[in-house]
Scaffold this motif. Structure first.
Motif: not given
Length: 260
Positions: A138-142, A146-148
């Protein structure tokens, strides 16, 4: 009166399911006692080691028993492919020429040909098909991470959903889902900005000075302080809106404007 003596011999060599007469022996029309004929394995069969592919015309003018000197050529069980199943689970033998079809698990797409065939060499045809996972990481968002639970997932099929939580310094936007979904084209759905930056309080102006807001008061923004004419600045003129505990605040203390 002359008597015509017929040479003792055998009739046509025994026809075999697994082998056929060699080219040389196919042209023979007479098979006297003691003659040996050779066979070659038919397509789909392979020679048995240390077994002679021959039969011999015996004294009683019959052919010797044909041993099963050619065995059915077969492949090992079809290879297992990750995220796929094949249609031959009920079979125990896989002779040359048999075709096996694969299908991918829901949410995965087949790459390559869906079928493999057992070749005359006793191996499965190549290349093997593959089942491509739905999406990559999934993309890395600034503004969110992501949840655990979603961080522990390594594979993402079409239709899978991952959930995000706002990063420090950000606040959830009401009514906007914090999720992304793996789409049919193996890309992630658009990441809406479901977390907004928190805002620092308006910074206090130093006595005999003022604050210059460079952009806004949101997390990550900066302000400058200046002193009035005839005063000099003691302390940092530049301050930044940063995370402080569970909220945001301006870094450091406001400067002091002292009389020159």
């Amino acid at each position: 009166m002359a008597i015509l003596l017929l040479a003792a011999g055998c009739g046509t060599p025994t026809p075999l399911l697994f082998a056929e007469l060699s080219k040389e022996d196919k042209n023979q029309t007479e098979f006297p006692v003691g003659m040996t004929v050779n066979y070659t394995c038919r397509p789909g069969y392979v020679e048995q080691p240390q077994m002679s592919p021959t039969i011999t015309c015996l004294e009683n003018q019959t052919w010797s028993e044909a041993q099963e000197f050619c065995k059915l050529l077969q492949c090992p069980p079809p290879p297992n492919i990750d995220k796929a199943k094949h249609n031959s689970q009920h079979l125990d033998v896989f002779p040359a020429g048999i075709v096996v079809n694969y299908s991918c698990d829901p949410g995965y797409s087949l790459l390559g040909e869906e079928s493999i065939i057992c070749t005359d060499s006793g191996n499965w045809s190549l290349p093997l098909p593959q089942c491509a996972g739905g999406c990559g990481a999934p993309p890395n968002l600034s503004f969110a991470e992501l949840t655990k639970e979603s961080k522990t997932k390594l594979e993402f099929a079409v239709g899978d959903t991952v959930r995000y939580s706002c990063r420090p310094g950000h606040l959830r936007r009401p009514g906007m889902p914090q999720t992304l979904t793996c789409l049919q084209n193996h890309t992630w759905s658009e990441a809406l900005e479901f977390c907004k930056r928190k805002q620092c309080k308006y910074p206090e102006s130093p006595k005999n000075g003022r604050v210059v807001v460079l952009t806004d008061l949101l997390f990550g923004s900066s302000v400058n302080h200046t002193c009035d004419e005839g005063y000099r600045m003691v302390g940092q003129s530049h301050r930044r809106c940063e995370v402080l505990g569970r909220d945001v605040a301006w870094t450091g203390l406001p400067p002091i404007c002292q009389s020159k």
